[in-house]
Structures are given as C-alpha cells and as structure tokens.
Design a protein around this motif. Structure first.
Motif, PDB file in Angstrom:
ATOM      1  N   VAL A 142       0.978  -1.278  -0.123  1.00 21.13           N
ATOM      2  CA  VAL A 142      -0.048  -0.004  -0.194  1.00 21.13           C
ATOM      3  C   VAL A 142       0.975   1.410  -0.048  1.00 21.13           C
ATOM      4  O   VAL A 142       1.782   1.323   0.782  1.00 21.13           O
ATOM      5  CB  VAL A 142      -0.819   0.155   1.600  1.00 21.13           C
ATOM      6  N   MET A 143       0.643   2.001  -1.077  1.00 23.17           N
ATOM      7  CA  MET A 143       1.239   3.520  -1.149  1.00 23.17           C
ATOM      8  C   MET A 143       0.479   4.654  -0.819  1.00 23.17           C
ATOM      9  O   MET A 143      -0.630   4.527  -1.444  1.00 23.17           O
ATOM     10  CB  MET A 143       1.954   3.441  -2.543  1.00 23.17           C
ATOM     11  N   LEU A 144       0.936   5.477   0.138  1.00 25.16           N
ATOM     12  CA  LEU A 144       0.142   6.569   0.176  1.00 25.16           C
ATOM     13  C   LEU A 144       0.808   7.946  -0.555  1.00 25.16           C
ATOM     14  O   LEU A 144       2.045   7.978  -0.400  1.00 25.16           O
ATOM     15  CB  LEU A 144       0.130   6.999   1.509  1.00 25.16           C
ATOM     16  N   VAL A 145       0.150   8.498  -1.305  1.00 28.57           N
ATOM     17  CA  VAL A 145       0.622   9.801  -2.012  1.00 28.57           C
ATOM     18  C   VAL A 145      -0.170  10.966  -1.513  1.00 28.57           C
ATOM     19  O   VAL A 145      -0.990  11.087  -1.762  1.00 28.57           O
ATOM     20  CB  VAL A 145       0.512   9.629  -3.490  1.00 28.57           C
ATOM     21  N   HIS A 146       0.753  12.118  -0.971  1.00 24.82           N
ATOM     22  CA  HIS A 146       0.414  13.233  -0.662  1.00 24.82           C
ATOM     23  C   HIS A 146       0.573  14.053  -1.894  1.00 24.82           C
ATOM     24  O   HIS A 146       1.147  13.933  -2.733  1.00 24.82           O
ATOM     25  CB  HIS A 146       1.019  13.923   0.527  1.00 24.82           C
ATOM     26  N   GLY A 217       5.337  17.961   2.723  1.00 19.68           N
ATOM     27  CA  GLY A 217       5.973  18.282   4.123  1.00 19.68           C
ATOM     28  C   GLY A 217       5.097  18.862   5.043  1.00 19.68           C
ATOM     29  O   GLY A 217       3.851  18.547   4.913  1.00 19.68           O
ATOM     30  N   GLY A 218       5.473  19.513   5.969  1.00 23.18           N
ATOM     31  CA  GLY A 218       4.540  20.286   6.860  1.00 23.18           C
ATOM     32  C   GLY A 218       3.573  18.951   7.630  1.00 23.18           C
ATOM     33  O   GLY A 218       4.093  18.019   8.277  1.00 23.18           O
ATOM     34  N   SER A 219       2.475  19.412   7.840  1.00 23.66           N
ATOM     35  CA  SER A 219       1.466  18.420   8.616  1.00 23.66           C
ATOM     36  C   SER A 219       1.386  17.253   7.832  1.00 23.66           C
ATOM     37  O   SER A 219       0.916  16.182   8.496  1.00 23.66           O
ATOM     38  CB  SER A 219       0.252  19.103   8.778  1.00 23.66           C
ATOM     39  N   ALA A 220       1.541  17.293   6.565  1.00 25.39           N
ATOM     40  CA  ALA A 220       1.369  15.796   6.023  1.00 25.39           C
ATOM     41  C   ALA A 220       2.363  15.003   6.341  1.00 25.39           C
ATOM     42  O   ALA A 220       2.089  13.689   6.655  1.00 25.39           O
ATOM     43  CB  ALA A 220       1.600  16.232   4.262  1.00 25.39           C
ATOM     44  N   PHE A 221       3.675  15.356   6.484  1.00 29.82           N
ATOM     45  CA  PHE A 221       4.738  14.498   7.038  1.00 29.82           C
ATOM     46  C   PHE A 221       4.311  14.068   8.491  1.00 29.82           C
ATOM     47  O   PHE A 221       4.508  12.909   8.591  1.00 29.82           O
ATOM     48  CB  PHE A 221       6.100  15.395   7.047  1.00 29.82           C
ATOM     49  N   ASP A 222       3.881  14.910   9.336  1.00 32.30           N
ATOM     50  CA  ASP A 222       3.814  14.711  10.600  1.00 32.30           C
ATOM     51  C   ASP A 222       2.498  13.536  10.567  1.00 32.30           C
ATOM     52  O   ASP A 222       2.534  12.491  11.490  1.00 32.30           O
ATOM     53  CB  ASP A 222       3.136  15.793  11.376  1.00 32.30           C
ATOM     54  N   THR A 223       1.622  13.901  10.009  1.00 29.64           N
ATOM     55  CA  THR A 223       0.366  12.763   9.996  1.00 29.64           C
ATOM     56  C   THR A 223       0.924  11.268   9.257  1.00 29.64           C
ATOM     57  O   THR A 223       0.323  10.380   9.696  1.00 29.64           O
ATOM     58  CB  THR A 223      -0.913  13.592   9.054  1.00 29.64           C
ATOM     59  N   SER A 224       1.708  11.232   8.618  1.00 35.24           N
ATOM     60  CA  SER A 224       2.341  10.213   7.675  1.00 35.24           C
ATOM     61  C   SER A 224       3.089   9.217   8.937  1.00 35.24           C
ATOM     62  O   SER A 224       3.005   8.193   8.849  1.00 35.24           O
ATOM     63  CB  SER A 224       3.284  10.589   6.822  1.00 35.24           C
ATOM     64  N   LEU A 225       3.785   9.884   9.807  1.00 38.37           N
ATOM     65  CA  LEU A 225       4.285   9.131  10.755  1.00 38.37           C
ATOM     66  C   LEU A 225       3.226   8.436  11.861  1.00 38.37           C
ATOM     67  O   LEU A 225       3.554   7.422  12.366  1.00 38.37           O
ATOM     68  CB  LEU A 225       5.116   9.979  11.618  1.00 38.37           C
ATOM     69  N   ARG A 226       2.226   8.881  11.817  1.00 42.94           N
ATOM     70  CA  ARG A 226       1.102   8.164  12.550  1.00 42.94           C
ATOM     71  C   ARG A 226       0.249   7.236  11.800  1.00 42.94           C
ATOM     72  O   ARG A 226      -0.655   6.938  12.417  1.00 42.94           O
ATOM     73  CB  ARG A 226       0.090   9.395  13.207  1.00 42.94           C
ATOM     74  N   CYS A 227       0.300   7.066  10.618  1.00 44.08           N
ATOM     75  CA  CYS A 227      -0.373   6.098   9.963  1.00 44.08           C
ATOM     76  C   CYS A 227       0.512   5.247   8.792  1.00 44.08           C
ATOM     77  O   CYS A 227       0.173   4.676   7.961  1.00 44.08           O
ATOM     78  CB  CYS A 227      -1.541   6.795   8.803  1.00 44.08           C
ATOM     79  N   ILE A 228       1.681   5.198   9.008  1.00 48.22           N
ATOM     80  CA  ILE A 228       2.626   4.406   8.498  1.00 48.22           C
ATOM     81  C   ILE A 228       2.828   2.873   9.104  1.00 48.22           C
ATOM     82  O   ILE A 228       2.568   2.501  10.348  1.00 48.22           O
ATOM     83  CB  ILE A 228       4.109   4.817   8.511  1.00 48.22           C
ATOM     84  N   MET A 237       9.644  14.091  -0.561  1.00 47.60           N
ATOM     85  CA  MET A 237      10.050  14.254  -1.898  1.00 47.60           C
ATOM     86  C   MET A 237       9.811  15.623  -1.978  1.00 47.60           C
ATOM     87  O   MET A 237      10.373  16.362  -3.322  1.00 47.60           O
ATOM     88  CB  MET A 237       8.872  13.702  -3.231  1.00 47.60           C
ATOM     89  N   GLY A 238       9.531  16.724  -1.314  1.00 45.55           N
ATOM     90  CA  GLY A 238       9.507  18.152  -1.479  1.00 45.55           C
ATOM     91  C   GLY A 238       8.950  18.735  -0.250  1.00 45.55           C
ATOM     92  O   GLY A 238       8.233  17.963   0.509  1.00 45.55           O
ATOM     93  N   PHE A 239       8.892  20.110  -0.353  1.00 44.98           N
ATOM     94  CA  PHE A 239       8.325  20.808   0.603  1.00 44.98           C
ATOM     95  C   PHE A 239       7.266  21.981   0.185  1.00 44.98           C
ATOM     96  O   PHE A 239       7.535  23.146   0.578  1.00 44.98           O
ATOM     97  CB  PHE A 239       9.126  21.482   1.727  1.00 44.98           C
ATOM     98  N   ALA A 240       6.351  21.450  -0.612  1.00 50.73           N
ATOM     99  CA  ALA A 240       5.250  22.334  -0.978  1.00 50.73           C
ATOM    100  C   ALA A 240       4.578  23.273   0.084  1.00 50.73           C
ATOM    101  O   ALA A 240       4.231  24.434  -0.246  1.00 50.73           O
ATOM    102  CB  ALA A 240       4.446  21.747  -2.198  1.00 50.73           C
ATOM    103  N   SER A 241       4.385  22.586   1.078  1.00 46.45           N
ATOM    104  CA  SER A 241       3.766  23.500   2.048  1.00 46.45           C
ATOM    105  C   SER A 241       4.548  24.620   2.569  1.00 46.45           C
ATOM    106  O   SER A 241       3.888  25.423   3.218  1.00 46.45           O
ATOM    107  CB  SER A 241       3.571  22.383   3.284  1.00 46.45           C
ATOM    108  N   GLY A 242       5.809  24.706   2.288  1.00 46.17           N
ATOM    109  CA  GLY A 242       6.730  25.693   2.669  1.00 46.17           C
ATOM    110  C   GLY A 242       7.173  25.294   4.372  1.00 46.17           C
ATOM    111  O   GLY A 242       7.971  26.199   4.748  1.00 46.17           O
ATOM    112  N   VAL A 243       6.849  24.257   4.679  1.00 54.00           N
ATOM    113  CA  VAL A 243       7.399  23.894   6.099  1.00 54.00           C
ATOM    114  C   VAL A 243       8.186  22.651   5.976  1.00 54.00           C
ATOM    115  O   VAL A 243       7.838  21.536   5.484  1.00 54.00           O
ATOM    116  CB  VAL A 243       6.059  23.630   7.054  1.00 54.00           C
ATOM    117  N   ILE A 244       9.569  22.629   6.364  1.00 50.99           N
ATOM    118  CA  ILE A 244      10.294  21.609   6.425  1.00 50.99           C
ATOM    119  C   ILE A 244      10.323  20.690   7.847  1.00 50.99           C
ATOM    120  O   ILE A 244      10.453  21.500   8.827  1.00 50.99           O
ATOM    121  CB  ILE A 244      11.951  21.935   6.215  1.00 50.99           C
TER     122      ILE A 244
END
Length: 340
Positions: A142-146, A217-228, A237-244
C-alpha cells in the motif's frame, strides 16, 4: 532569441522577457530548440533566491525541457541533430534555445508531445528511482501519495501503479482527486474534509501504508508518521507546504520505520567540485547506467499507456507570473509548462 531573464533574486513579477544572445554548445553539449519547458517548484525557489543553488545573475531560469537538437558540441556521439529529446538543465530552459549536457538527453518517442515530455527529465525518474531503488516498493504493498493532484504526486501514483502497488491518494478538492483517480489511484482522501490518519488506517485494516510519497511536508509529513505501517518507508520528496518537518526519532524506533532521502541529481551528474577521481568516475558511470535503464523502462511504460504525463496548463513565456502562481498556490492539477 527570446528568453525569460532573472536579473535579481526576489519577486517573480520582476522577471522580464528579453532578446538575448543564442547560446553555443561546448564540448559534450547539445543545442536544443525548446518546444516546452516545465514550471517547477525548484525553478520558483531559484527565482526567489531560496534554492540552495544560486546561479550568477542575470540568468535564464528553467530546469526541465523538451525539444529537438539543432547543433552538437565537440565529441558528442550519443545523439544526433534532429532528434526529439527531453532533458534536465541547471538553468536556461525558459528560452527559445538552450544548451544541455548530451549525456543526459533522453530520446523521446514520436508519439510523445513536447509538453508531456517535460515530465520525464525529473518527475518520472525521481518517482522511479526512489520507489524502485530506495523504497523497494513491492507488488501488493500500500502506497500513500500526498499532494496527489500536483505533478509530483500524479507521477508518483502512476509509477506506483506500474510497479503493482495499491495507491491511496490524498489531495485537497474534487478536481485534484479526480486527476488522481484518472492517474490510477485506488482510494481517494480529501484531507480538507476527512481525517487523513483515520481514513488511511481504515483502508488498511489498521495497519497503515507501507510506502508514503510526500512532496508536501509540513503537517502531511507529521500525519504520515501516525499512519505508517510497521517497517514502512516514508519519502520526503519536497516541501510544497513551505514547512520542512522535523523527525521525531522515537516514532521511527517503535514502528521500525525508515525515512528515505533521495536527490535525483546525484544519479545523473557529478555534482562534486573539480575532476572526479577514477573511483568516483566509475561510481558515477554506474549511477548513469541506472538512470538510462530507468528512462528506457519509463518510455516503455508511456508507449504502453501506463504513464499519462498529464499537462494541465500550457502558457507562453509572457504569462510566466500566472505559471509560477499555479505552482506557488498549488492550484494546478498536473504539470504546467511554458512554451517559448
């Protein structure tokens, strides 16, 4: 020739379309009549002076292009005049003509339009390299794509599907989710109206996603750690949210998870200072052979209809502000290109 010129780092509105001298290819280079050039987040950061690479001013921005070869520099034997190619460049793509390193040129099929071809210098091989070489994505995982409605997200979906994954796409809004579905996503999540973590866990019977492809990045990354998933692989792959994001190592520990860094430029260029040693040159040749194999498979997938290379907006150089705003505001569904 006509070109978009950056005379000072800062606001994108300060760029100018000007007549500048046509470049000449040096040894190992080719001169390309540009048919289309991709508008990327990296190019936007470069113009704003926020990218780690800062070319001397003034310069012509643009890092991805497709067109046909009109002149060869000394010693070039891998391509010929008249061939249709796609390639990445450090700068110069937003112009009628641009020079590129011949070794990095990818000959494209006759059925591939130049606009669509701008997805292949960076986006597709990046997705391919990180999913195949680094994450070792397996059929049935299963692959999740933000950011699934953007250029990076859509290419990630298509490459993941071509490799046999079940893909969950996360994006904001019906248009972007529709594009993700068209790209092959099996499940869709609107992160604006749905609980992303809860939905991923529901779709995976509580296990989580095996591979998470995150250009946001940003909150998407944080959420990823909670559903991996246990032993899952998270790829920034990048930080389109502006938050590293910052990585809480305790979560990686308890889930046996891995965060994977990937920079595609390392594989198709030297990148170091001075002349590489024989050992470094041999390692570079091995990496470039990997890239050639990847591009060959990507071209096969395109001709087989597995990759759509979606282009959402094709604009003239004079509309550069609109093009960059599509990227900056994350409103484009797919890829935006400039046509010189």
């Amino acid at each position: 020739m006509r070109a978009l010129v950056c005379e000072a780092y800062g606001a994108i509105e300060n760029l100018k379309v000007e007549d500048v001298p046509q470049p000449k290819p040096k040894a190992g280079e080719i001169l390309v009549r540009v048919g289309a050039a991709g508008v990327s987040f990296a190019a936007l950061l470069g113009v704003q002076g926020k990218h780690q690479n800062k070319p001397p001013l003034p310069y012509v921005p643009g890092n991805e292009m497709a067109g046909h070869i009109v002149e060869l520099g000394a010693g070039v034997t891998n391509v010929r005049v008249g061939q249709r190619i796609a390639t990445g460049v450090s700068q110069g793509a937003y112009a009628e003509y641009a020079v590129a390193t011949a070794a990095n040129a990818v000959v494209i099929p006759e059925i591939m339009p130049y606009a669509e071809a701008t997805n292949f210098p960076t986006l597709y091989p990046t997705a391919y390299g990180v999913l195949k070489w680094k994450a070792c994505l397996q059929p049935g995982e299963v692959m999740l794509v933000h950011g699934a409605g953007g250029g990076s997200g859509l290419t990630g979906i298509e490459v993941g599907k071509a490799m046999g994954a079940t893909v969950i796409a996360s994006a904001g809004g019906a248009d972007k989710l529709a594009a993700a579905k068209e790209a092959g996503a099996d499940h869709l999540i609107d992160y604006r109206t749905e609980d992303l973590r809860a939905k991923v866990l529901e779709l995976t019977s509580g296990r989580g996603a095996d591979v998470i492809y995150d250009p946001v990045g940003g909150s998407a990354f944080d959420t990823s750690l909670r559903c991996i998933a246990p032993e899952g692989r998270l790829i920034p792959m990048g930080f389109a949210s502006g938050v590293i994001p910052q990585i809480p190592a305790n979560i990686l520990l308890v889930k046996n998870a891995t965060v994977i860094g990937f920079y595609y430029g390392y594989y198709n260029g030297w990148g170091g200072k001075g002349t590489p040693t024989p050992k470094e040159a041999a390692a570079l040749a091995k990496r470039q052979a990997m890239v050639a194999d990847a591009q060959a498979e990507l071209m096969r997938w395109f001709t087989e209809g597995k990759l759509k290379a979606t282009v959402a907006a094709t604009l003239d150089l004079a509309d550069w502000v609109k093009a960059f705003k599509l990227i900056e505001e994350r409103t484009v569904v797919g890829k935006a290109v400039l046509v010189p």
